[in-house]
Motif scaffolding. Sequence first.
Motif, short mmCIF file in Angstrom:
data_model
loop_
_atom_site.label_atom_id
_atom_site.label_comp_id
_atom_site.label_asym_id
_atom_site.label_seq_id
_atom_site.Cartn_x
_atom_site.Cartn_y
_atom_site.Cartn_z
N UNK A 63 0.84 -1.20 0.00
CA UNK A 63 0.00 0.00 0.00
C UNK A 63 0.87 1.25 0.00
N UNK A 64 0.22 2.35 -0.32
CA UNK A 64 0.88 3.65 -0.28
C UNK A 64 1.55 3.84 1.09
N UNK A 65 2.80 4.20 1.08
CA UNK A 65 3.60 4.48 2.28
C UNK A 65 3.79 3.25 3.18
N UNK A 66 3.51 2.06 2.67
CA UNK A 66 3.75 0.80 3.42
C UNK A 66 2.85 0.65 4.65
N UNK A 67 1.69 1.23 4.65
CA UNK A 67 0.85 1.13 5.84
C UNK A 67 0.47 -0.32 6.15
N UNK A 68 0.48 -1.19 5.17
CA UNK A 68 0.17 -2.60 5.41
C UNK A 68 1.22 -3.28 6.29
N UNK A 69 2.36 -2.64 6.47
CA UNK A 69 3.43 -3.17 7.33
C UNK A 69 3.60 -2.33 8.59
N UNK A 70 2.65 -1.46 8.90
CA UNK A 70 2.80 -0.51 10.00
C UNK A 70 2.61 -1.12 11.38
N UNK A 71 1.76 -2.11 11.51
CA UNK A 71 1.46 -2.70 12.82
C UNK A 71 1.69 -4.21 12.75
N UNK A 72 2.89 -4.62 13.07
CA UNK A 72 3.25 -6.03 12.96
C UNK A 72 4.02 -6.47 14.20
N UNK A 73 3.80 -7.70 14.60
CA UNK A 73 4.53 -8.28 15.73
C UNK A 73 4.35 -7.47 17.00
N UNK A 74 3.21 -6.80 17.14
CA UNK A 74 2.95 -6.01 18.33
C UNK A 74 3.64 -4.66 18.35
N UNK A 75 4.30 -4.28 17.27
CA UNK A 75 5.00 -2.99 17.19
C UNK A 75 4.35 -2.12 16.12
N UNK A 76 4.47 -0.82 16.30
CA UNK A 76 3.99 0.12 15.29
C UNK A 76 5.20 0.81 14.68
#
Length: 120
Positions: A63-76
Amino acid sequence: MCQHMETIIFSPTDLRRWSLGCNGDKNCQNTDLDETRCTANKITLRSGQEAESKYICDDRCDLKHCEDEANCEGLTYGTYCTFMSSIVYVPPKWICDGVKYCDNGDDEVNCTVTNETKDT
């Protein structure tokens, strides 16, 4: 947390990572967490963007600006804030870059620039 197969416990991130969330199957024995916030296998992110669940936390920017990777493994990674009455995602590379992307300037607060951090 989602209990799957009596002994396995998944966080919402793990559910998406292992493609157990938003797949139309009830994978959690103790909650409907795996099928909440889904629209035809899509998840609505905080900014309002939608992404297919299989693309969330897959280590690829879909997604635009990588928001799909923004909240992973309990981290933002990055931050969310309000810009012109909308919630927006501010990716890490835009934080402390000297440009205010948040109405209140939160993305430029507590920034210390040194020779080591300059241009990173």
